[in-house]
Enzyme design. Structure first.
Site, PDB file in Angstrom:
ATOM      1  N   ASN A  48      29.950  34.251  48.486  1.00 37.45           N
ATOM      2  CA  ASN A  48      30.913  34.518  47.727  1.00 37.45           C
ATOM      3  C   ASN A  48      31.547  35.750  48.188  1.00 37.45           C
ATOM      4  OD1 ASN A  48      28.582  36.057  46.783  1.00 37.45           O
ATOM      5  ND2 ASN A  48      29.789  36.379  44.643  1.00 37.45           N
ATOM      6  N   GLU A  61      30.680  28.386  47.252  1.00 34.80           N
ATOM      7  CA  GLU A  61      31.032  27.152  47.585  1.00 34.80           C
ATOM      8  C   GLU A  61      32.137  26.734  48.273  1.00 34.80           C
ATOM      9  OE1 GLU A  61      30.034  28.642  44.644  1.00 34.80           O
ATOM     10  OE2 GLU A  61      28.576  26.972  43.469  1.00 34.80           O
TER      11      GLU A  61
HETATM   12  N1  THU Z   1      29.892  32.631  41.968  1.00 39.66           N
HETATM   13  C1  THU Z   1      29.861  31.883  42.918  1.00 39.66           C
HETATM   14  O1  THU Z   1      29.845  32.228  44.029  1.00 39.66           O
HETATM   15  N2  THU Z   1      29.450  30.426  42.794  1.00 39.66           N
HETATM   16  C2  THU Z   1      29.442  29.779  41.508  1.00 39.66           C
HETATM   17  O2  THU Z   1      29.479  28.782  41.311  1.00 39.66           O
HETATM   18  C3  THU Z   1      29.451  30.666  40.289  1.00 39.66           C
HETATM   19  C4  THU Z   1      30.022  32.070  40.489  1.00 39.66           C
HETATM   20  C5  THU Z   1      30.196  33.944  42.158  1.00 39.66           C
HETATM   21  C6  THU Z   1      31.913  34.314  41.949  1.00 39.66           C
HETATM   22  C7  THU Z   1      31.525  35.717  41.495  1.00 39.66           C
HETATM   23  O3  THU Z   1      31.754  36.605  42.952  1.00 39.66           O
HETATM   24  C8  THU Z   1      30.207  36.097  41.128  1.00 39.66           C
HETATM   25  O4  THU Z   1      29.435  34.737  41.379  1.00 39.66           O
HETATM   26  C9  THU Z   1      30.127  36.278  39.506  1.00 39.66           C
HETATM   27  O5  THU Z   1      30.884  35.481  38.867  1.00 39.66           O
END
Ligand code: THU
Length: 139
Positions: A48, A61
């Site tokens: 992320n 993702e």
């Molecule tokens: N996050 C993801 O990377 N994938 C997901 O499917 C759920 C949430 C990340 C986004 C953000 O940087 C952090 O988790 C908190 O929401």
């Protein structure tokens, strides 16, 4: 890789865990990594990437799908999503849609919850996808 070949879940989970170290999450401090295998046996990864505007954050993702395009595209067969704190993390709604485009109903999703990986069709029933546009092109 044929559909009967075993999915290397341990390697997917390990690479996803490793990818959490490349996450940029200065706002939530929730680091997330993802690793998938394509139907032809290639590994793709993502982490992320947050943004000061919050809403423009890219989930792990999304980053993985970008990696898929970068290495030549293809179809996702199985994905593991891992949080840096090792607690289960469900793919968000937007990511379910993004993954559907590149893996479809049969994509197997492991969210680190200790249960058997779930086909995307169960996480996003009745999904809207490319086929919904195709049927309109002929009209
Ligand atoms: N996050 C993801 O990377 N994938 C997901 O499917 C759920 C949430 C990340 C986004 C953000 O940087 C952090 O988790 C908190 O929401």
């Amino acid at each position: 890789m044929s559909s009967s070949t075993a999915i290397p879940w341990n390697e997917l989970r390990e690479q996803a865990r490793h990818a959490t170290a490349t996450s940029y999450a200065p706002y939530s401090h929730v680091t997330v990594g993802a690793c998938a295998i394509t139907t032809d046996g290639r590994f793709v990864v993502g982490a992320n990437v947050e943004n000061a505007s919050y809403g423009l954050t890219l989930c792990a993702e999304c980053s993985l799908v970008s990696d898929l395009a970068r290495v030549g595209g293809g179809r996702l067969r199985a994905i593991s999503i891992v949080a840096g704190d090792a607690k289960p993390i469900a793919p968000c709604g937007r990511c379910r849609q993004v993954l559907f485009e590149h893996g479809g109903n049969e994509l197997l999703v492991d969210a680190g919850d200790g249960v058997d990986p779930t086909p995307l069709r169960e996480l996003l029933p009745g999904a809207f996808g490319p086929a919904d546009l195709d049927v309109r092109k002929s009209q």
